[in-house]
Design a protein around this motif. Structure first.
Motif, PDB file in Angstrom:
ATOM      1  N   TYR A 104      42.616  45.390  42.503  1.00 10.91           N
ATOM      2  CA  TYR A 104      42.015  44.178  41.936  1.00 10.91           C
ATOM      3  C   TYR A 104      42.059  43.050  42.957  1.00 10.91           C
ATOM      4  O   TYR A 104      42.772  43.134  43.972  1.00 10.91           O
ATOM      5  N   THR A 105      41.318  42.002  42.667  1.00 14.50           N
ATOM      6  CA  THR A 105      41.449  40.773  43.442  1.00 14.50           C
ATOM      7  C   THR A 105      41.916  39.665  42.507  1.00 14.50           C
ATOM      8  O   THR A 105      42.999  39.124  42.653  1.00 14.50           O
ATOM      9  N   ARG A 106      41.106  39.375  41.510  1.00 13.12           N
ATOM     10  CA  ARG A 106      41.480  38.354  40.530  1.00 13.12           C
ATOM     11  C   ARG A 106      41.915  39.047  39.257  1.00 13.12           C
ATOM     12  O   ARG A 106      41.201  39.922  38.753  1.00 13.12           O
ATOM     13  N   LEU A 107      43.060  38.664  38.755  1.00 17.37           N
ATOM     14  CA  LEU A 107      43.562  39.292  37.521  1.00 17.37           C
ATOM     15  C   LEU A 107      42.870  38.668  36.324  1.00 17.37           C
ATOM     16  O   LEU A 107      43.269  37.603  35.837  1.00 17.37           O
ATOM     17  N   ASN A 138      46.890  44.422  44.822  1.00 18.23           N
ATOM     18  CA  ASN A 138      46.026  43.285  45.103  1.00 18.23           C
ATOM     19  C   ASN A 138      45.349  43.518  46.455  1.00 18.23           C
ATOM     20  O   ASN A 138      46.023  43.595  47.483  1.00 18.23           O
ATOM     21  N   VAL A 164      36.651  41.665  41.581  1.00 16.89           N
ATOM     22  CA  VAL A 164      35.640  40.845  40.897  1.00 16.89           C
ATOM     23  C   VAL A 164      34.395  40.671  41.771  1.00 16.89           C
ATOM     24  O   VAL A 164      33.303  40.411  41.273  1.00 16.89           O
ATOM     25  N   ARG A 167      24.033  34.243  36.272  1.00 13.87           N
ATOM     26  CA  ARG A 167      23.835  33.235  37.320  1.00 13.87           C
ATOM     27  C   ARG A 167      22.460  33.365  37.981  1.00 13.87           C
ATOM     28  O   ARG A 167      21.996  34.468  38.257  1.00 13.87           O
ATOM     29  N   GLY A 212      47.369  37.175  41.906  1.00 18.11           N
ATOM     30  CA  GLY A 212      45.967  37.206  41.496  1.00 18.11           C
ATOM     31  C   GLY A 212      45.731  36.538  40.158  1.00 18.11           C
ATOM     32  O   GLY A 212      44.591  36.334  39.747  1.00 18.11           O
ATOM     33  N   GLU A 213      46.808  36.186  39.473  1.00 18.32           N
ATOM     34  CA  GLU A 213      46.666  35.566  38.152  1.00 18.32           C
ATOM     35  C   GLU A 213      46.251  34.097  38.299  1.00 18.32           C
ATOM     36  O   GLU A 213      46.605  33.428  39.278  1.00 18.32           O
ATOM     37  N   LEU A 214      45.508  33.624  37.314  1.00 18.92           N
ATOM     38  CA  LEU A 214      45.070  32.231  37.335  1.00 18.92           C
ATOM     39  C   LEU A 214      45.898  31.413  36.357  1.00 18.92           C
ATOM     40  O   LEU A 214      46.205  31.877  35.261  1.00 18.92           O
ATOM     41  N   GLU A 255      42.116  24.781  38.392  1.00 21.16           N
ATOM     42  CA  GLU A 255      42.361  26.216  38.256  1.00 21.16           C
ATOM     43  C   GLU A 255      43.073  26.680  39.526  1.00 21.16           C
ATOM     44  O   GLU A 255      42.560  26.507  40.626  1.00 21.16           O
ATOM     45  N   GLU A 314      45.318  29.746  41.661  1.00 24.60           N
ATOM     46  CA  GLU A 314      45.551  31.188  41.773  1.00 24.60           C
ATOM     47  C   GLU A 314      46.940  31.418  42.346  1.00 24.60           C
ATOM     48  O   GLU A 314      47.329  30.774  43.324  1.00 24.60           O
ATOM     49  N   VAL A 366      48.950  33.257  44.576  1.00 25.53           N
ATOM     50  CA  VAL A 366      48.619  34.114  45.720  1.00 25.53           C
ATOM     51  C   VAL A 366      49.801  34.929  46.231  1.00 25.53           C
ATOM     52  O   VAL A 366      49.610  36.004  46.787  1.00 25.53           O
ATOM     53  N   GLU A 386      47.435  28.420  45.098  1.00 34.11           N
ATOM     54  CA  GLU A 386      46.333  27.794  45.847  1.00 34.11           C
ATOM     55  C   GLU A 386      45.239  27.470  44.846  1.00 34.11           C
ATOM     56  O   GLU A 386      45.154  28.097  43.788  1.00 34.11           O
ATOM     57  N   ALA A 388      42.046  27.973  43.085  1.00 33.49           N
ATOM     58  CA  ALA A 388      41.267  29.204  42.921  1.00 33.49           C
ATOM     59  C   ALA A 388      39.900  29.022  43.569  1.00 33.49           C
ATOM     60  O   ALA A 388      39.301  27.944  43.477  1.00 33.49           O
ATOM     61  N   PRO A 389      39.396  30.075  44.242  1.00 34.40           N
ATOM     62  CA  PRO A 389      38.082  29.932  44.875  1.00 34.40           C
ATOM     63  C   PRO A 389      36.977  29.761  43.839  1.00 34.40           C
ATOM     64  O   PRO A 389      37.096  30.223  42.707  1.00 34.40           O
ATOM     65  N   VAL A 411      33.423  30.488  42.090  1.00 22.80           N
ATOM     66  CA  VAL A 411      32.743  31.757  41.807  1.00 22.80           C
ATOM     67  C   VAL A 411      31.727  32.038  42.911  1.00 22.80           C
ATOM     68  O   VAL A 411      30.952  31.162  43.303  1.00 22.80           O
ATOM     69  N   GLN A 412      31.766  33.255  43.434  1.00 20.58           N
ATOM     70  CA  GLN A 412      30.852  33.643  44.508  1.00 20.58           C
ATOM     71  C   GLN A 412      29.614  34.343  43.937  1.00 20.58           C
ATOM     72  O   GLN A 412      29.604  34.790  42.796  1.00 20.58           O
ATOM     73  N   GLU A 413      28.613  34.464  44.801  1.00 20.63           N
ATOM     74  CA  GLU A 413      27.315  34.980  44.367  1.00 20.63           C
ATOM     75  C   GLU A 413      27.403  36.408  43.825  1.00 20.63           C
ATOM     76  O   GLU A 413      26.631  36.790  42.952  1.00 20.63           O
ATOM     77  N   TRP A 432      30.079  37.859  42.391  1.00 25.32           N
ATOM     78  CA  TRP A 432      31.148  38.075  41.417  1.00 25.32           C
ATOM     79  C   TRP A 432      30.571  38.488  40.066  1.00 25.32           C
ATOM     80  O   TRP A 432      29.459  38.101  39.715  1.00 25.32           O
TER      81      TRP A 432
END
Lengths: 281, 55
Positions: free
Chosen positions: A9-12, A34, A57, A137, B21-23, B32, B34, B36, B44, B46-47, B49-51, B53
């Motif tokens: 995973y990356t984001r939980l 991770n 994700v 999106r 990885g938990e938020l 928000e 993360e 790390v 940190e 949280a990044p 949302v990427q295209e 994702w």
């Protein structure tokens, strides 16, 4: 040699936590990894025939991970070929076309001018969709040629992924679509996603309610699952005047809204399925 | 476990069973965050949302 079960995973998200919890409740040994901490090939110590559930994700990261693992003989869930098809709406539409699976009419164009011409030929309204992307999106419902010209021009400045235009006929879906979750080739749950907005993703605020899987949908979803070949999928379906249409396939499904609404324990069913794969190899 | 928000330095409570990885959301500023690393406990922003994702 015994095979082992891994979750990458990356984001939980809620989904990953539910999968871990289900494995713990079932007493199934697993390792959660991770991806952020990994490099390939030195850190991927899995052995041939281990089973790896890829849950990044990011589609690009998930695909790279699956390819790396497969090079070592690891059984990936889903495998990279399935991810490839599900992660690219043009590849998905081409597969449905090849397999004669009903879907909304679509056209693919390779220039802004070609996209406008294609949209006009299809008849408005149409939907411009990025080939890669999720959660609703960058979808654009286009009702006339002036808007098509504007959207095509804007997309032409968005980078290489947007230079191939995927245009789908807009389907009047009466305020809802259906989401079927597939495990091991069979639908295990079905929900209706309802919204006043034309985008019915729950990530965009649509509400969900459980539905019973009728024989017609069992057959239709089974046909799609067979054509796609994935272990764990989510199908988005529209009901049209001409019958059921499949809109998209999701190759790394989110399922939090399909559990309480249907009473189906998706995490447990999936973890049992993945654990069984370690025995069958 | 308690850590500091990287934006407002408010106290952020980390659940006992938290994993990398938990938020978590900062209760003071709403950022928000993360998780790390667990050892040491590092948060940190949280990044975005990427295209690519999603599902």
């Amino acid at each position: 040699m015994t095979s082992s079960l891994y979750f990458f995973y990356t984001r939980l998200r809620r989904e990953e936590k539910l999968l871990f919890q289900a494995a713990e409740d079932l007493g199934i040994p697993f390792e959660s990894v991770n991806v952020r901490d990994l490099t390939f090939p030195d850190h991927l110590k899995l052995k041939e025939n281990d089973v790896a559930v890829c849950r990044c994700v990011s589609h690009v990261q998930n695909l790279a991970l699956a390819r790396a693992l497969e090079s070592k003989g690891v059984r990936t869930v889903n495998n990279s070929k399935v991810m490839d098809v599900c992660g690219d709406k043009i590849a998905t539409a081409a597969l449905f076309l090849e397999k004669n699976i009903p879907q909304p009419d679509f056209k693919v164009a390779f220039s802004p001018e070609g996209a406008v011409e294609a949209a006009e030929k299809m008849g408005f309204p149409v939907v411009f969709k990025p080939a890669t992307g999720s959660w609703g999106r960058l979808l654009a419902k286009v009702n006339d040629i002036e808007t098509a010209e504007a959207i095509a021009e804007h997309k032409s400045f968005l980078g290489p992924h947007h230079q191939v235009f995927f245009i789908q006929k807009y389907i009047e879906k009466k305020g809802y679509d259906l989401r079927a979750t597939i495990i091991g080739g069979k639908a295990v749950s079905l929900i209706k996603r309802i919204s006043d907005h034309w985008i019915t993703n729950t990530a965009r605020g649509a509400s969900a309610e459980g539905m019973k899987l009728g024989e017609d949908l069992k057959k239709f979803t089974g046909q799609i699952a067979q054509a796609t070949g994935g272990d764990f999928l989510a199908l988005d379906l529209f009901e049209s005047d001409g019958g059921w249409l499949v809109n998209e396939i999701n190759g790394q499904p989110e399922f939090r809204n399909s559990i309480n609404t249907t009473g189906v324990d998706i995490p447990t069913i999936f973890v049992e399925y993945a654990w069984q794969l370690t025995k069958n190899i | 476990m308690v850590s500091k928000c990287t934006v407002c330095e408010g106290n952020v409570t980390i659940p006992e069973n938290a994993m990398e990885g938990e938020l978590v959301i900062c209760p003071d500023c709403g950022t928000e965050l993360e998780l790390v690393t667990m050892d040491p406990l590092t948060l940190e922003e949280a990044p975005e949302v990427q295209e690519d994702w999603g599902e």
